[in-house]
Motif scaffolding. Structure first.
Motif, PDB file in Angstrom:
ATOM      1  N   THR A 164      -3.293  -7.128  -5.350  1.00  0.00           N
ATOM      2  CA  THR A 164      -2.453  -7.355  -6.533  1.00  0.00           C
ATOM      3  C   THR A 164      -1.136  -6.601  -6.349  1.00  0.00           C
ATOM      4  N   GLU A 165      -0.036  -7.290  -6.553  1.00  0.00           N
ATOM      5  CA  GLU A 165       1.273  -6.641  -6.359  1.00  0.00           C
ATOM      6  C   GLU A 165       1.629  -5.822  -7.586  1.00  0.00           C
ATOM      7  N   VAL A 166       2.057  -4.597  -7.368  1.00  0.00           N
ATOM      8  CA  VAL A 166       2.403  -3.665  -8.445  1.00  0.00           C
ATOM      9  C   VAL A 166       3.922  -3.608  -8.601  1.00  0.00           C
ATOM     10  N   TYR A 167       4.405  -4.033  -9.759  1.00  0.00           N
ATOM     11  CA  TYR A 167       5.833  -3.983 -10.079  1.00  0.00           C
ATOM     12  C   TYR A 167       6.040  -2.985 -11.213  1.00  0.00           C
ATOM     13  N   PRO A 168       6.625  -1.847 -10.916  1.00  0.00           N
ATOM     14  CA  PRO A 168       6.743  -0.782 -11.923  1.00  0.00           C
ATOM     15  C   PRO A 168       7.976  -0.951 -12.809  1.00  0.00           C
ATOM     16  N   GLY A 169       8.042  -0.134 -13.847  1.00  0.00           N
ATOM     17  CA  GLY A 169       9.181  -0.125 -14.755  1.00  0.00           C
ATOM     18  C   GLY A 169      10.378   0.651 -14.219  1.00  0.00           C
ATOM     19  N   THR A 176      10.518  -1.251  -4.222  1.00  0.00           N
ATOM     20  CA  THR A 176      10.582  -2.355  -5.181  1.00  0.00           C
ATOM     21  C   THR A 176       9.202  -2.839  -5.598  1.00  0.00           C
ATOM     22  N   VAL A 177       8.216  -2.688  -4.733  1.00  0.00           N
ATOM     23  CA  VAL A 177       6.887  -3.227  -5.011  1.00  0.00           C
ATOM     24  C   VAL A 177       5.853  -2.458  -4.202  1.00  0.00           C
ATOM     25  N   SER A 178       4.623  -2.442  -4.693  1.00  0.00           N
ATOM     26  CA  SER A 178       3.506  -1.868  -3.957  1.00  0.00           C
ATOM     27  C   SER A 178       2.303  -2.781  -4.211  1.00  0.00           C
ATOM     28  N   THR A 179       1.127  -2.317  -3.864  1.00  0.00           N
ATOM     29  CA  THR A 179      -0.090  -3.069  -4.202  1.00  0.00           C
ATOM     30  C   THR A 179      -1.098  -2.092  -4.813  1.00  0.00           C
ATOM     31  N   VAL A 180      -2.084  -2.650  -5.496  1.00  0.00           N
ATOM     32  CA  VAL A 180      -3.151  -1.819  -6.055  1.00  0.00           C
ATOM     33  C   VAL A 180      -3.833  -1.016  -4.944  1.00  0.00           C
ATOM     34  N   GLY A 181      -4.120  -1.653  -3.825  1.00  0.00           N
ATOM     35  CA  GLY A 181      -4.785  -0.955  -2.718  1.00  0.00           C
ATOM     36  C   GLY A 181      -3.956   0.190  -2.181  1.00  0.00           C
ATOM     37  N   GLU A 182      -2.654  -0.064  -2.041  1.00  0.00           N
ATOM     38  CA  GLU A 182      -1.757   0.970  -1.519  1.00  0.00           C
ATOM     39  C   GLU A 182      -1.707   2.167  -2.467  1.00  0.00           C
ATOM     40  N   GLU A 183      -1.640   1.909  -3.753  1.00  0.00           N
ATOM     41  CA  GLU A 183      -1.575   3.015  -4.710  1.00  0.00           C
ATOM     42  C   GLU A 183      -2.900   3.771  -4.788  1.00  0.00           C
ATOM     43  N   LYS A 184      -4.015   3.056  -4.714  1.00  0.00           N
ATOM     44  CA  LYS A 184      -5.313   3.737  -4.680  1.00  0.00           C
ATOM     45  C   LYS A 184      -5.363   4.743  -3.533  1.00  0.00           C
ATOM     46  N   ARG A 185      -4.853   4.330  -2.374  1.00  0.00           N
ATOM     47  CA  ARG A 185      -4.975   5.170  -1.181  1.00  0.00           C
ATOM     48  C   ARG A 185      -3.860   6.199  -1.049  1.00  0.00           C
ATOM     49  N   HIS A 186      -2.649   5.880  -1.524  1.00  0.00           N
ATOM     50  CA  HIS A 186      -1.503   6.719  -1.170  1.00  0.00           C
ATOM     51  C   HIS A 186      -0.741   7.316  -2.345  1.00  0.00           C
ATOM     52  N   ASN A 187      -1.153   7.022  -3.567  1.00  0.00           N
ATOM     53  CA  ASN A 187      -0.449   7.626  -4.703  1.00  0.00           C
ATOM     54  C   ASN A 187      -0.857   9.108  -4.788  1.00  0.00           C
ATOM     55  N   PRO A 188       0.097  10.018  -4.559  1.00  0.00           N
ATOM     56  CA  PRO A 188      -0.274  11.435  -4.461  1.00  0.00           C
ATOM     57  C   PRO A 188      -0.790  12.033  -5.767  1.00  0.00           C
TER      58      PRO A 188
END
Lengths: 234, 234
Positions: A164-169, A176-188
């Motif tokens: 799922t593509e993550v588009y923040p405010g 510009t964009v991330s994914t749910v998987g990327e944020e699960k693994r790399h959001n500090p």
């Protein structure tokens, strides 16, 4: 579907245009007052009709373009019942907002503010200030609550498919964009952290107040519209 | 294919990451020196190997990250033979740059500078400063030529399918993407203008020099690398 990510450099705010190519019906998520003319021009050029403006929450760092867009186009303003009283439609977790043939699914994701919503449309997730790219919204004003934010992100947003593509405010680093998987693994702020860790981290941030807090919150409770009665601006 | 648009707010420059998901091979188009750590971090997090850095032209408004990225990753720097002498592979109109299973098609689009290239990959067109969203690059330095730019845009870029996505090297109004069809119809420098009109318009712009011209052009002719021999920095 026509999709556009738009940026306001002064406040690092992203606005999103989604439109149903078949009917020309369009939605704007989190428009910025100073960018209303740009956004209207793009709608005109693409032959689109703005049917809804969605607010992820009552913003504290910029003034919304929602009220002016409503006046200029007749679009309905959609947001949480916990947010601005000036909106046309108040939506809750599980509600569906239709824009022509598009369906936007409403997800309640409180914690940055108590009225924070995310919207999911066709694999794209618009997270407002709940989940940012490699970050989260702060939780120290407007009834923010770090425990609630942790739950919203981990139990609602992180249960969506990993691609799922993550588009923040907002973004302050040029992403510009991330994914749910990327944020699960790399959001500090989240990866490998317990709820207690997250609360401790957020309570220790000691950030300065947002630049436009005193102006933006009252203005946004009136949908950013300077002509609304003063009674609605508190 | 993994695709990311990245932004440098100081110079309003877009950098693009393209990667072949199957092999992990990645390309960066127009990286910015100050953003090298951000870009390397993203490559690491996504498990990608940078195989090429592509330059659309010798930039006058920011310093490239190409040389530092080459040193840190072993990536090859790819650009026009009319540009920086420090590059590893010089490419011409019609050449193909392979990045794992991805194919980037090289299009010569001079006029902003004499070395300007565009790259086309899977329906996405990276135009550097030749074609901007509702604008074009200027043509008053680095052997710029408005007639040449008009020809490059109208005879090369505007002959691509109308739904080709246009990703520019800069944007100053918060737009992130356009299409060939949209620019044909709504670019105020081009829509309905003859070659003569365009030349007249561009010659009358009288813009101030780019902020970093004196620093950026020599640095970029050395791939932005401060440690290269001085002989390559002129």
């Amino acid at each position: 579907m026509l999709f556009r990510q738009l940026f306001d450099a002064e406040t690092s705010t992203y606005t999103y245009l989604l439109a149903d190519a078949a009917t020309g019906a369009a939605a704007l998520i989190d428009p910025v007052l100073e960018q209303v003319e740009r956004d209207l021009k793009l709608l005109r050029e693409r032959g689109l009709t703005l049917s809804v403006v969605l607010e992820t929450h009552v913003h504290a760092d910029h003034v919304t373009g929602a009220g002016v867009l409503r006046e200029r186009t007749g679009a309905a303003v959609v947001a949480s019942p916990r947010g601005a009283p000036c909106v046309d439609r108040m939506v809750r977790h599980g509600d569906l907002v239709r824009v022509g043939g598009l369906e936007l699914h409403v997800l309640e994701t409180p914690g940055h503010t108590d009225d924070s919503l995310s919207f999911l449309c066709d694999g794209r997730l618009f997270t407002g200030d709940a989940l940012l790219i490699r970050g989260t919204g702060r939780t120290d004003f407007q009834n923010g609550d770090p425990g609630q934010l942790y739950d919203a992100i981990t139990r609602v947003l992180f249960r969506l498919p990993e691609d799922t593509e993550v588009y923040p405010g907002h973004d302050y680093a040029g992403h510009t964009v991330s994914t749910v998987g990327e944020e699960k693994r790399h959001n500090p702020r989240l990866a490998g952290r317990s709820r207690e860790d997250f609360i401790f981290l957020m309570q220790g941030l000691r950030l300065p107040p947002p630049r436009k807090l005193d102006v933006a919150v009252p203005a946004n409770r009136a949908c950013g519209h300077p002509l609304l009665p003063r009674s609605l601006q508190v």
